[in-house]
Design a protein around this motif. Sequence first.
Motif, short mmCIF file in Angstrom:
data_model
loop_
_atom_site.label_atom_id
_atom_site.label_comp_id
_atom_site.label_asym_id
_atom_site.label_seq_id
_atom_site.Cartn_x
_atom_site.Cartn_y
_atom_site.Cartn_z
N GLY A 272 37.14 -30.05 14.33
CA GLY A 272 35.76 -30.32 13.95
C GLY A 272 34.76 -29.72 14.90
O GLY A 272 33.55 -29.85 14.71
N GLU A 273 35.28 -29.03 15.95
CA GLU A 273 34.36 -28.38 16.89
C GLU A 273 33.56 -27.30 16.18
O GLU A 273 32.38 -27.10 16.46
N HIS A 274 34.20 -26.60 15.25
CA HIS A 274 33.51 -25.64 14.38
C HIS A 274 33.57 -26.16 12.96
O HIS A 274 34.65 -26.33 12.40
N LYS A 275 32.43 -26.42 12.37
CA LYS A 275 32.37 -26.97 11.02
C LYS A 275 31.97 -25.95 9.96
O LYS A 275 32.07 -26.22 8.77
N SER A 276 31.49 -24.77 10.41
CA SER A 276 30.98 -23.77 9.46
C SER A 276 31.51 -22.39 9.82
O SER A 276 30.85 -21.62 10.52
N PRO A 277 32.71 -22.04 9.35
CA PRO A 277 33.24 -20.70 9.64
C PRO A 277 32.36 -19.62 9.03
O PRO A 277 31.70 -19.87 8.01
N ASN A 278 32.36 -18.43 9.64
CA ASN A 278 31.56 -17.35 9.08
C ASN A 278 32.08 -16.93 7.72
O ASN A 278 33.17 -17.34 7.28
N ALA A 279 31.32 -16.12 7.00
CA ALA A 279 31.63 -15.81 5.60
C ALA A 279 32.99 -15.17 5.44
O ALA A 279 33.73 -15.48 4.51
N LEU A 280 33.34 -14.24 6.35
CA LEU A 280 34.60 -13.54 6.19
C LEU A 280 35.78 -14.49 6.40
O LEU A 280 36.73 -14.50 5.61
N LEU A 281 35.72 -15.32 7.45
CA LEU A 281 36.79 -16.28 7.70
C LEU A 281 36.84 -17.32 6.59
O LEU A 281 37.93 -17.70 6.12
N ARG A 282 35.67 -17.76 6.14
CA ARG A 282 35.64 -18.75 5.06
C ARG A 282 36.27 -18.21 3.78
O ARG A 282 37.07 -18.87 3.13
N THR A 283 35.92 -16.96 3.44
CA THR A 283 36.47 -16.36 2.23
C THR A 283 37.98 -16.20 2.35
O THR A 283 38.72 -16.47 1.39
N ALA A 284 38.46 -15.77 3.52
CA ALA A 284 39.90 -15.62 3.73
C ALA A 284 40.61 -16.96 3.59
O ALA A 284 41.67 -17.06 2.96
N LEU A 285 40.04 -18.02 4.16
CA LEU A 285 40.63 -19.35 4.04
C LEU A 285 40.67 -19.82 2.60
O LEU A 285 41.65 -20.43 2.14
N GLU A 286 39.61 -19.54 1.85
CA GLU A 286 39.59 -19.93 0.44
C GLU A 286 40.66 -19.19 -0.34
O GLU A 286 41.32 -19.77 -1.22
N ARG A 287 40.86 -17.91 -0.05
CA ARG A 287 41.86 -17.12 -0.76
C ARG A 287 43.28 -17.57 -0.40
O ARG A 287 44.16 -17.60 -1.26
#
Length: 428
Positions: free
Chosen positions: A56-71
């Motif tokens: 929970g230290e980072h709650k908002s990953p950047n767009a590229l990391l977020r998209t990769a996690l979603e995929r």
Amino acid sequence: MPGTRNETRNDLLAAWLHDHKVQVGELTSLVNTEIGKLTGRCGTVHDRHIRKLLSGEHKSPNALLRTALERVTGQTATELGFIPRGSKKSSPAPTPEDDPLYRRALLAAASAAGVSLATPPLGGNRPRRLNSNDVEALKAELVAWTTSESTYGGTPELEKRAEDITDKVVRLQQENSASTRIRSELYTVAAAFSNSAMWAAIDGQRFESAEYHLDRTIRLAGLSGDPATEFRVWGHASILFRHVNRPTDALAAAERAQASPIARRDPLFSSLAMSRLAISHAALGDDRSAVRYVDLAQKALDRADPNKYRPSWVSFYDQAELDHLAMVARMHLRQWPDAERHAHRSLAYLRPDLKRNSALVHAHLAVAQLGQKDLEQAIGTAQSLPEGMMKHARVRRLLDGFTEQITTLAPHNPEARDWRARYRTVVA
């Protein structure tokens, strides 16, 4: 107090890891692989990044990391417990107009590629010598555009954005100097953006606009001299010609793609070209050639090296997409049981993040089931579609025809009446 942490563990991400028996190191590797597919460069995410997301230290990953996690996970960022940047709490996914995903992904992709966005802006007032940094910055923006298009589909806004960047790259060429190699790469990027504008128009069923983009894209692709770019242009031209009822031109464009050097060198490109050739032959009623090309496409894909470096735009083509295209070919031939078989195979292989492709396959599946007079199952399949996807231009075109057919076949059937009522409400 200083040194006090106020993080809350991300239980949703932790639950996904537990349920799927995935360790932090494995997730890191999967994420870096997806970033490689998006950017053409392997990701540089470390285990500590994932642990900070878990803690929970980072709650908002950047767009590229977020998209990769979603995929990787098949879950949305909200479903994984993340908070959109600039928000205090979760909120629905933004639209391109109020939260342009391409811009955030651009910053992340450029950083991953080692591009400095503090360099002089492209197309500045003073003429200068263009270099590889300019090319890399534009490639990063192309990755961002593609990520956004995969999420929202071919919206008019995304079409306009791709067209504007094409204009910028063309102007950049005219106002500055560059080596032969850099100039060729810039033409390749310009052709890619122009092609992206064309695809957005096709996806949105704006065919007059797509034809305008096609003419420009062919010119830019020719100037680039890049075989992969020319392959992509003729492949999309084939799709456009089918949509505007020019099946002979569609076949000629598909044959042009199949004859390209990259299709001869790489079985994956050959497989994609032959999948599209199968549809073109099917549209002309040549069932023998259509079935033969489906078989050849499968054999070529089986030979393709999955680890070979390829342009990021071709990452969409896999077993799921081959079965999707084979399904379309079978539907042209009205071979409904075979079309249904390919639809189920496509859905079994389809990556969970490709929501639009899933909706298209389900819509085709409903039509194939209706073609076999299986009214109840066909309506059930159509009812399973998310309402938001029913409004997508290509999905709606299929469902309009489907709804007309069930009205003709069973005007008084209760399930058919329920479907018509729901569909009218959704697309009104």
